[in-house]
Design an enzyme around this catalytic site. Structure first.
Site, short mmCIF file in Angstrom:
data_model
loop_
_atom_site.label_atom_id
_atom_site.label_comp_id
_atom_site.label_asym_id
_atom_site.label_seq_id
_atom_site.Cartn_x
_atom_site.Cartn_y
_atom_site.Cartn_z
N LYS A 51 0.80 -1.22 0.00
CA LYS A 51 0.00 0.00 0.00
C LYS A 51 0.84 1.28 0.00
O LYS A 51 0.36 2.35 -0.36
CB LYS A 51 -0.93 0.01 1.21
CG LYS A 51 -1.99 -1.06 1.19
CD LYS A 51 -2.99 -0.92 0.08
CE LYS A 51 -4.15 -0.04 0.45
NZ LYS A 51 -5.26 -0.19 -0.53
N SER A 305 0.67 -10.01 -0.76
CA SER A 305 0.49 -8.55 -0.70
C SER A 305 0.71 -7.91 0.66
O SER A 305 0.84 -6.69 0.75
CB SER A 305 -0.90 -8.18 -1.22
OG SER A 305 -1.89 -8.83 -0.45
#
Ligand SMILES: Cc1ncc(COP(=O)(O)O)c(C=O)c1O
Length: 504
Positions: A51, A305
């Protein structure tokens, strides 16, 4: 549209803060699946998720005036951490609004990265509304977690790295999807440059907002969203992200909570790293895809992720991993309440390992046991086990997919048993090896009635059991000798106050 995104991705500024993460092989999983599985290790970013890429790129595109006024976001998750980190690096004041119910650990993590945290409202919607208010009142710029072309472009740098790092053949890339920022960025870049590579989105079954939108042909709002994979618990796919995903994501695969737990274990087995539930979606998707397609020899890349998981949650993950792998069946089995019936049941189970055994005396006729048994999806599927037990006269209720049983009932089997007299409670430890529990039950089972039994395999070297035996007063003196023949260390817990209070 693709060209615009590709240009944005190529011009993205992310490397002031993000690192170019490696692609690691997953040898065990590759061997098992008969395909080459590779992991793009975004869990190795400074904030333990990708992110940071989108957040930093968005900040980098703001005007000097916007940056001077500061930015705001409503998030308790990875976006909050990524934005806080990026903003501090750029010297921008960041305010993160979180619901008051946010766990302290998340609040602290964001504060530690230098952002101001405002706790507002009881639910995310209220935090979001307050962050919008701050935009109006203070002139902050709102930084969306996914639905912004600059954020999408920042996430797209993951694909730019993949195609540069792995220049050989790639069949498919599996991408976790929440609001779709990562999937849109990756799809845009990959489909422009190497359109033959499939881009496959992966979502939890309980939070499949991209799948719902693809099926409906328009964005839909899910009425309920499962929170297990908190990183991707999004009720509606983004507008910008859907515009890309609807055309360039080849398909969406959905996976269950237990399948995610199994994938976390797979990643651990191959890398000795632990990812968060959202982080394992790519691998969970690969497993389902290979099973469905029966493909062999393909090159499949999963985006790992993120790794922001609270340590406490690992207990649940470990508990569910074998179920997700279809390597454990949870069954309620009815057996006659008499000496020797445990032994008969163990014989019916055969060579399979018992992973859990919970029992408390219920009535003089029959006993219900909650039992976990090791199975194998191909070589020994649970249907065959259930059939075999039924054929041998043991009625079975299959609880493997029963959430109530898996979450609660297994821990609640017990209670006082008024009819049980002469109960001796013993706790044992025995070396955990194939057949050890069977031997133990075998030796213990024939002589005195077993009125209580609890065992759960924890993957440790030592198995632990607590058992209640109904031993008439005049036979008590024979207990030590009988137990000595079993040969395992034991403790008499008959006077333990916890036993007296809850079970005795
Ligand atoms: C670890 C992790 N994986 C995947 C996602 C999904 O990203 P997106 O919302 O861009 O689809 C997120 C979103 O926060 C995340 O934190």
């Amino acid at each position: 549209m693709l060209e615009t995104y590709v240009k944005k991705i190529l011009c993205s500024r992310v490397y002031d803060v993000a690192v170019e993460t490696p692609i690691h092989p997953a040898p065990f999983l590759s061997e098992r699946l008969g395909n080459t599985v590779l992991l793009k290790r975004e869990d190795l970013q400074p904030v333990f998720s990708f992110k940071i890429r989108g957040a930093y790129n968005k900040l980098a595109q703001l005007t000097d005036e916007q940056r001077a006024k500061g930015v705001v976001a409503a998030s308790a998750g990875n976006h909050a951490q990524g934005l806080a980190y990026a903003a501090r690096h750029m010297g921008v004041k960041a305010t993160i609004v979180m619901p008051r119910t946010t766990p302290e650990i998340k609040v602290k993590a964001v504060r530690a990265r230098g952002a101001r945290v405002v706790l507002h409202g009881d639910a995310f919607d209220e935090a979001l509304a307050y962050s919008q208010k701050l935009v109006k009142e203070k002139g902050f710029t709102y930084i969306h977690p996914y639905d912004d072309p600059d954020t999408i472009a920042g996430q797209g740098t993951v694909a730019m790295e993949i195609l540069r790092q792995h220049q050989g053949h790639i069949d498919a890339i599996f991408v976790p999807v929440g609001g779709g920022g990562l999937a849109a960025g990756i799809a845009a870049y990959v489909k422009y440059l190497r359109p033959q590579i499939k881009v496959i989105g992966v979502e939890p079954t309980e939070a499949a907002c991209l799948k719902a939108a693809m099926d409906a042909g328009e964005r839909v709002v899910l009425s309920q969203v499962g929170l297990f994979a908190d990183g991707v618990a999004v009720a509606q796919i983004g507008e910008h992200t859907f515009e890309v995903c609807r055309h360039y994501v080849d398909e969406v695969i959905t996976v269950s909570t237990d399948e995610m737990c199994a994938a976390i274990k797979d990643i651990y087995d191959d890398t000795r790293s632990i990812c968060e539930p959202a982080g394992c979606l790519g691998v969970a998707g690969i497993k389902k895809y290979v099973e469905r397609e029966g493909c062999q020899g393909q090159v499949l890349i999963a985006i790992d992720s993120g790794a922001n998981i609270n340590f406490d949650r690992l207990r649940h993950v470990a508990e569910r991993a074998e179920l997700g792998e279809q390597r454990e069946a949870l069954l309620a089995v009815t057996i006659p309440e008499r000496p020797g019936s445990f032994k008969a049941f163990c014989q019916a189970i055969g060579k399979r390992a018992i992973t859990e055994f919970n029992y408390r005396y219920h009535d003089s006729g029959e006993a219900h046991i909650f039992v976990g048994v090791q199975t194998h999806p191909e070589l020994d599927p649970r249907g065959a086990l259930v059939q075999q037990l039924c054929d041998q006269g043991f009625p079975v209720l299959d609880l493997t997919d029963n959430e109530l049983a898996k979450l609660h009932i297994r821990h609640m089997v017990g209670g006082h048993a008024a009819q049980v007299t002469d109960e001796v409670v013993l706790r044992f430890e025995f070396p955990e090896r194939p057949g050890a529990l069977f031997n133990f039950l075998n030796k213990l089972g024939g002589r005195w009635n077993i009125s209580m039994f609890h065992y759960r395999n924890h993957g440790a070297a030592w198995g632990r059991v607590v058992a209640g035996l109904q031993v008439p007063e005049d036979e008590r003196s024979q207990v030590p000798e009988a137990l000595a023949s079993i040969g395992y260390p034991y403790w008499d817990e008959s006077d333990n106050p916890a036993y007296r209070l809850f079970l005795g």
